[in-house]
Design an enzyme around this catalytic site. Sequence first.
Site, PDB file in Angstrom:
ATOM      1  N   GLY A 245       0.804  -1.223   0.000  1.00 17.45           N
ATOM      2  CA  GLY A 245       0.000   0.000   0.000  1.00 17.45           C
ATOM      3  C   GLY A 245       0.837   1.272   0.000  1.00 17.45           C
ATOM      4  O   GLY A 245       0.345   2.341  -0.378  1.00 17.45           O
ATOM      5  N   SER A 246       2.101   1.184   0.416  1.00 20.67           N
ATOM      6  CA  SER A 246       2.966   2.363   0.399  1.00 20.67           C
ATOM      7  C   SER A 246       3.738   2.485  -0.915  1.00 20.67           C
ATOM      8  O   SER A 246       4.398   3.497  -1.148  1.00 20.67           O
ATOM      9  CB  SER A 246       3.967   2.308   1.558  1.00 20.67           C
ATOM     10  OG  SER A 246       3.280   2.425   2.776  1.00 20.67           O
TER      11      SER A 246
ATOM     12  N   SER B 115       6.903   4.388   3.727  1.00 22.83           N
ATOM     13  CA  SER B 115       6.352   3.283   4.522  1.00 22.83           C
ATOM     14  C   SER B 115       5.344   3.859   5.512  1.00 22.83           C
ATOM     15  O   SER B 115       5.709   4.678   6.358  1.00 22.83           O
ATOM     16  CB  SER B 115       7.453   2.552   5.288  1.00 22.83           C
ATOM     17  OG  SER B 115       6.875   1.647   6.211  1.00 22.83           O
TER      18      SER B 115
ATOM     19  N   SER C  23       3.739   2.464   8.075  1.00 23.75           N
ATOM     20  CA  SER C  23       4.061   2.135   9.473  1.00 23.75           C
ATOM     21  C   SER C  23       5.456   2.607   9.856  1.00 23.75           C
ATOM     22  O   SER C  23       5.738   2.849  11.027  1.00 23.75           O
ATOM     23  CB  SER C  23       4.001   0.618   9.674  1.00 23.75           C
ATOM     24  OG  SER C  23       4.969  -0.002   8.835  1.00 23.75           O
TER      25      SER C  23
ATOM     26  N   THR D 217       8.541  -1.428   7.899  1.00 22.15           N
ATOM     27  CA  THR D 217       8.626  -2.490   6.884  1.00 22.15           C
ATOM     28  C   THR D 217      10.084  -2.783   6.570  1.00 22.15           C
ATOM     29  O   THR D 217      10.847  -1.885   6.195  1.00 22.15           O
ATOM     30  CB  THR D 217       7.839  -2.047   5.624  1.00 22.15           C
ATOM     31  OG1 THR D 217       6.471  -1.927   6.022  1.00 22.15           O
ATOM     32  CG2 THR D 217       7.952  -3.039   4.497  1.00 22.15           C
TER      33      THR D 217
ATOM     34  N   ARG E 200      -3.054   0.866   2.787  1.00 21.19           N
ATOM     35  CA  ARG E 200      -3.644   0.979   1.438  1.00 21.19           C
ATOM     36  C   ARG E 200      -4.728   2.055   1.383  1.00 21.19           C
ATOM     37  O   ARG E 200      -5.041   2.572   0.314  1.00 21.19           O
ATOM     38  CB  ARG E 200      -4.209  -0.370   0.998  1.00 21.19           C
ATOM     39  CG  ARG E 200      -5.313  -0.892   1.887  1.00 21.19           C
ATOM     40  CD  ARG E 200      -5.658  -2.322   1.521  1.00 21.19           C
ATOM     41  NE  ARG E 200      -6.752  -2.868   2.310  1.00 21.19           N
ATOM     42  CZ  ARG E 200      -6.628  -3.397   3.525  1.00 21.19           C
ATOM     43  NH1 ARG E 200      -5.442  -3.444   4.089  1.00 21.19           N
ATOM     44  NH2 ARG E 200      -7.668  -3.882   4.170  1.00 21.19           N
TER      45      ARG E 200
ATOM     46  N   GLU F  36      -6.784  -7.448  -0.791  1.00 20.05           N
ATOM     47  CA  GLU F  36      -6.710  -7.038   0.612  1.00 20.05           C
ATOM     48  C   GLU F  36      -8.080  -6.663   1.193  1.00 20.05           C
ATOM     49  O   GLU F  36      -8.309  -6.847   2.376  1.00 20.05           O
ATOM     50  CB  GLU F  36      -5.732  -5.874   0.778  1.00 20.05           C
ATOM     51  CG  GLU F  36      -4.287  -6.277   0.500  1.00 20.05           C
ATOM     52  CD  GLU F  36      -3.314  -5.152   0.752  1.00 20.05           C
ATOM     53  OE1 GLU F  36      -3.109  -4.782   1.912  1.00 20.05           O
ATOM     54  OE2 GLU F  36      -2.760  -4.614  -0.226  1.00 20.05           O
TER      55      GLU F  36
ATOM     56  N   HIS G 181       1.135  -9.085 -26.568  1.00 18.45           N
ATOM     57  CA  HIS G 181       2.275  -9.827 -27.115  1.00 18.45           C
ATOM     58  C   HIS G 181       2.471 -11.162 -26.415  1.00 18.45           C
ATOM     59  O   HIS G 181       3.488 -11.817 -26.617  1.00 18.45           O
ATOM     60  CB  HIS G 181       3.541  -8.959 -27.041  1.00 18.45           C
ATOM     61  CG  HIS G 181       3.401  -7.707 -27.864  1.00 18.45           C
ATOM     62  ND1 HIS G 181       3.748  -7.641 -29.204  1.00 18.45           N
ATOM     63  CD2 HIS G 181       2.880  -6.494 -27.562  1.00 18.45           C
ATOM     64  CE1 HIS G 181       3.470  -6.448 -29.678  1.00 18.45           C
ATOM     65  NE2 HIS G 181       2.941  -5.717 -28.690  1.00 18.45           N
TER      66      HIS G 181
ATOM     67  N   LYS H 100       4.341 -11.548   8.173  1.00 24.36           N
ATOM     68  CA  LYS H 100       5.395 -10.676   8.707  1.00 24.36           C
ATOM     69  C   LYS H 100       5.915 -11.246  10.019  1.00 24.36           C
ATOM     70  O   LYS H 100       7.114 -11.228  10.302  1.00 24.36           O
ATOM     71  CB  LYS H 100       4.875  -9.247   8.918  1.00 24.36           C
ATOM     72  CG  LYS H 100       4.683  -8.451   7.626  1.00 24.36           C
ATOM     73  CD  LYS H 100       4.259  -6.996   7.900  1.00 24.36           C
ATOM     74  CE  LYS H 100       4.035  -6.227   6.605  1.00 24.36           C
ATOM     75  NZ  LYS H 100       3.612  -4.856   6.753  1.00 24.36           N
TER      76      LYS H 100
HETATM   77  C1  F6R Z   1      -1.948  -3.126   4.377  1.00 21.08           C
HETATM   78  C2  F6R Z   1      -1.188  -2.857   3.149  1.00 21.08           C
HETATM   79  C3  F6R Z   1       0.148  -3.510   2.966  1.00 21.08           C
HETATM   80  C4  F6R Z   1       1.288  -2.618   3.540  1.00 21.08           C
HETATM   81  C5  F6R Z   1       2.663  -3.286   3.335  1.00 21.08           C
HETATM   82  C6  F6R Z   1       3.832  -2.384   3.740  1.00 21.08           C
HETATM   83  O1  F6R Z   1      -3.114  -2.314   4.371  1.00 21.08           O
HETATM   84  O2  F6R Z   1      -1.661  -2.149   2.317  1.00 21.08           O
HETATM   85  O3  F6R Z   1       0.317  -3.751   1.587  1.00 21.08           O
HETATM   86  O4  F6R Z   1       1.275  -1.369   2.878  1.00 21.08           O
HETATM   87  O5  F6R Z   1       2.710  -4.480   4.054  1.00 21.08           O
HETATM   88  O6  F6R Z   1       3.632  -1.806   4.991  1.00 21.08           O
HETATM   89  P1  F6R Z   1       3.893  -0.241   5.195  1.00 21.08           P
HETATM   90  O7  F6R Z   1       2.944   0.434   4.259  1.00 21.08           O
HETATM   91  O8  F6R Z   1       3.590   0.020   6.615  1.00 21.08           O
HETATM   92  O9  F6R Z   1       5.324  -0.010   4.853  1.00 21.08           O
END
Ligand code: F6R
Length: 356
Positions: A56-57, A98, A100, A103, A150, A235, A251, A345
Amino acid sequence: MILDRWEEFQEKDPGNMLAEIEHLPEQLKKAWSLGQDMPLQESRRIRNVVLAGMGGSAIGADLLQAYALSHVPIPIIVWRNYALPAFVGKESLVILSSHSGNTEETLSAFDHALETGAKLIAVTTGGELAVRAKDAGVPLWQFEHVGQPRAAVGYSFGLLLAAISHMGWLPDPVEEVADAVASMKDQQVALGADVPIAQNAAKRVAGQLVGRWPTFIGADFLAPVARRWRTQVSEIAKAVAQFEELPEADHNLVAGVPYPEELIPKMMVIFLKASHYHPRNQLRIDVTREVLMVEGFNTDLFQAQGKSRLAQQWTTLHFGDYVSYYLAMSYGVDPSPVPAIEELKRRIKDLTEGKS
Ligand code: F6R
């Protein structure tokens, strides 16, 4: 029909993902204005840009790359991995994104970027990325958002757009941002939960996806939007889906459609079309759709709304968010949590720390 019993949505959606989707136009507006006052890097000696992030980031980075590449005079790449490509060095700008801030792939890219002497910007709500950026004196673009990464796509795109345009590489997109916000708001009037299925195109598309394997196909600046539709179906609706890009799919994809025969009636291919596409890609959307229809695939087409390229990109994205939400409601799943991602994770972390 379940999709018309919208009063029941709240029960299935305790995290109120619907409100996040409804507020996306405002979030994009807010992110763009927040980005006006953020600390920048000196742009003169920068020869390439790397946008590093995951999930999502990272999607905001894809959207930006697809939107900006036709203007920006230097290469922009999106990096979804550990470390960084070998070309990154003192003349690179690396933007780490990111939600959070925790990541591990993005933190690895941050450490690597510091070692190479590249210029950095960190975009996050906090976490370890904010800590490392402060320690290293890296410009920190911190934003507030409580919820799923996301759902913060307005920030992950809007802040990057502000960064790239303030570095002087992009003609001022202020009017296109306003157009995108207004066009999304116009479009969403007919997509709300209280709009019955007979008048609600997003509910109708979601209904077509139930029990089927969807493929989303876009081109040019909508290629990452096709990816976004796929990631949102994964998701939010917890369902399988895939995405493809034109002209590339012409293609190879079109050669591999007759088998397995028993799966074809289960497929649903949605084409994303925009008047700002290269004219040849507009033609390819129609011809590719015909090819698949003849093979027995179910198909449909979404026509991007709004005048500008940015409006067309964002109305298509927003429509897809509504579709994935209504698909989640049809399947009766909670659209917010992603336990499978959290669990994965955790397992990776436990294995690293020697726990079983
Ligand atoms: C959860 C989502 C995931 C996170 C990914 C990375 O809603 O969209 O795809 O974005 O796991 O985490 P962040 O965004 O915190 O770096």
